[in-house]
Design an enzyme around this catalytic site. Structure first.
Site, PDB file in Angstrom:
ATOM      1  N   LYS A 290       7.499  -9.941  24.408  1.00  0.00           N
ATOM      2  CA  LYS A 290       6.518  -9.030  23.851  1.00  0.00           C
ATOM      3  C   LYS A 290       5.330  -9.834  23.309  1.00  0.00           C
ATOM      4  O   LYS A 290       5.488 -10.983  22.894  1.00  0.00           O
ATOM      5  CB  LYS A 290       7.113  -8.245  22.672  1.00  0.00           C
ATOM      6  CG  LYS A 290       8.214  -7.271  22.982  1.00  0.00           C
ATOM      7  CD  LYS A 290       8.718  -6.642  21.690  1.00  0.00           C
ATOM      8  CE  LYS A 290       9.876  -5.697  21.917  1.00  0.00           C
ATOM      9  NZ  LYS A 290       9.453  -4.446  22.574  1.00  0.00           N
ATOM     10  N   ARG A 364      19.225  -0.131  26.068  1.00  0.00           N
ATOM     11  CA  ARG A 364      20.100   0.673  26.925  1.00  0.00           C
ATOM     12  C   ARG A 364      21.267  -0.139  27.478  1.00  0.00           C
ATOM     13  O   ARG A 364      22.317   0.419  27.794  1.00  0.00           O
ATOM     14  CB  ARG A 364      19.280   1.301  28.053  1.00  0.00           C
ATOM     15  CG  ARG A 364      18.662   0.308  29.028  1.00  0.00           C
ATOM     16  CD  ARG A 364      17.486   0.883  29.803  1.00  0.00           C
ATOM     17  NE  ARG A 364      16.326   1.050  28.960  1.00  0.00           N
ATOM     18  CZ  ARG A 364      15.169   1.575  29.364  1.00  0.00           C
ATOM     19  NH1 ARG A 364      15.033   1.975  30.620  1.00  0.00           N
ATOM     20  NH2 ARG A 364      14.149   1.689  28.542  1.00  0.00           N
TER      21      ARG A 364
END
Length: 511
Positions: A290, A364
């Site tokens: 990021k 996830r």
């Protein structure tokens, strides 16, 4: 817990209660429309309450406060006219929070509260007084308990201390039985507010302290304090049992992953629910790194896991009658020579595989392990997971609504209703079957991000999770928007909000 204000029921008149308690502040509720309330305290003023409201063009809106000095006994005190709107639960939460913030630095306040949801008012007061700060605390790293997250209000952080005590006067509190009912409602509100505050504390804790082992230790302490069963799987147990998603996400960190399992059984329960929380203690994005600005809030990427822990800790005090198991999938997503790579294939618990196309879609992957374990081993009547999962959910719904995906209509309706009643609204999103093609993989059962130009990032993430939840009723709450706030507003505080705690406790109470 970073809430210091204490609530108690009082009887008699507002002036009597203030004199008895030595309160520096008195508060009178004003409903929408700015009609002057019938308050005996008005006889101590040289003007009417109507004149005061008219002077300030007051509307009685929730959170609105008008102040004037008043002499009571030998002391000058402050009289507040505070708006309560229509006295709905949401209005009373906002009104309570406004009073708590106005009361900072004061030792005691007494407040009249209109008939309605006194528990909601209590939540507003307690969450409005919430504070989190580590200024002046030099022994944070390695600290072993939730007390490390306690705010240090006052000179240490330049803020006034929270309101000390608030005496609550209701129409129902004019009798001994009514006082007992008010006290019970305040206690119920305090249980819920305490759970929200714990979720905020855990989520606000910096990741330099909050690694997977630290969070697991908090779970042990919470279990001991709350009478819960607890099992913590370390990296060796995770490897032996095949929790490949947790191991892959945590592979790049010097702090190995954990799977926290908390269990609550009130006895003679006819239903079993599993709550699953995303517990990414810091998300750098891994090798799909990021940018710096996007990392600054990533200590809060375990907000869902914090909510599940807080809910589990409150079940006994809240009198929940169903069996509940809480699973928190905990890992730190970091880049290193041992980190998972784009194009890796992971074998999850139970054998299903996923292709990693972006290491920043890691939540996830850990949730998949926990969902598969819940489905195949715990075999509950329903599974609900909660996670700060996708920026797409925030784009779709903003910062106040959580996104709800579900395979079962009654479950979705019950959760939506609980969200509305608790002040944590959900909006149901579709599980679009045509979008299942977006997560197809040539080398694994599924891929971890959507492809082929489908977009719909929150939907494809939910479809990925559905692959691991089995055929039983399942719901997924994507709270990436409402789990964090950039400012104080109502009973929400800057930083972690604890969103999901109230709605899950409300839902569980109806089962």
């Amino acid at each position: 817990m970073s809430v210091e204000t204490r609530l108690h029921a009082v009887g008699g008149s507002l002036s009597q209660a203030a004199l008895t308690s030595g309160a520096e502040v008195l508060a009178v509720p004003v409903r929408s429309g700015a009609e002057a309330p019938a308050a005996e305290i008005a006889s101590f003023l040289p003007f009417t309450l109507t004149e005061l409201l008219t002077l300030h063009d007051a509307k009685g809106e929730p959170g609105e406060i008008i102040a004037t000095p008043i002499r009571l006994g030998e002391q000058v005190r402050e009289l507040l006219l505070y708006g309560v709107g229509d006295a709905s639960p949401e209005a009373l939460r906002r009104a309570g929070a406004a009073l708590a913030r106005r009361g900072r630095g004061r030792t005691a306040m007494v407040a009249g509260v209109p008939s309605g949801d006194i528990g909601a008012f209590a939540q507003g007061v307690l969450l409005g007084s919430y504070d989190f700060s580590l200024r002046g605390n030099l022994s944070v790293r390695g600290s072993a308990g939730p007390s490390a997250a306690e705010g240090t209000a006052g000179p240490a952080n330049g803020r006034k201390r929270p309101l000390g005590t608030l005496g609550v006067l209701t129409e129902d509190g004019m009798t001994e039985a009514g006082l007992a009912r008010t006290e019970a409602a305040l206690a119920r509100g305090a249980v819920v507010a305490g759970a929200v505050a714990l979720a905020r504390d855990l989520t606000n804790m910096p990741s330099g302290t909050k690694n997977p082992a630290w969070l697991a230790e908090q779970a042990r302490r919470l279990a001991a304090d709350s009478g819960l069963g607890v099992r913590i799987r370390d990296e060796e147990e995770l490897r032996a049992e095949g929790f490949g998603g947790l191991l892959a996400v945590g592979a790049g960190s010097a702090s190995p992953p954990r799977l926290i399992e908390l269990s609550y059984d009130p006895g003679q329960a006819t239903a079993h629910v599993v709550l699953v929380g995303k517990g990414i203690t810091f998300d750098s994005g891994g090798l799909s790194l990021k940018p710096n600005e996007a990392m600054k809030a990533m200590k809060t990427d375990m907000a869902g896991g914090g909510v599940v822990m807080a809910v589990m800790g409150a079940l006994h005090s809240a009198g929940i009658g169903v069996r509940v198991t809480g699973l928190i999938a905990v890992a730190e997503n970091m880049p290193s020579g041992s980190a998972m790579r784009p194009s890796d294939v992971i074998r999850h618990y139970g054998g299903k595989t996923s292709e990693v196309l972006n290491t920043d879609a890691e939540g996830r992957l850990v949730l998949a392990d926990a969902l598969a374990y819940a489905d195949t081993v715990l075999a509950p009547d329903a599974i609900v997971d909660i996670a700060t999962l996708t920026g797409a959910a925030k784009v779709a719904l903003g910062l106040r609504h959580g996104a709800l995906f579900a395979t079962d209509d009654p479950l979705a309706e019950a959760l939506t209703r609980a969200g509305g009643e608790s002040g944590e609204p959900l909006w149901r999103m579709p599980l679009v079957e045509d979008y299942r093609a977006a997560i197809e993989s040539q080398v694994a059962d599924v891929s971890n991000i959507g492809q082929h130009g489908f977009g719909a990032g929150s939907i494809t993430a939910a479809l990925f999770l559905r692959e691991f939840a089995g055929d039983r009723p399942w719901a997924h709450l994507d709270v990436a928007g409402p789990a964090r706030s950039t400012s104080d507003e109502g009973d929400i505080s800057k930083g972690a909000t604890g969103f999901g705690t109230r709605l899950l406790l409300e839902w569980l109470a109806t089962l």
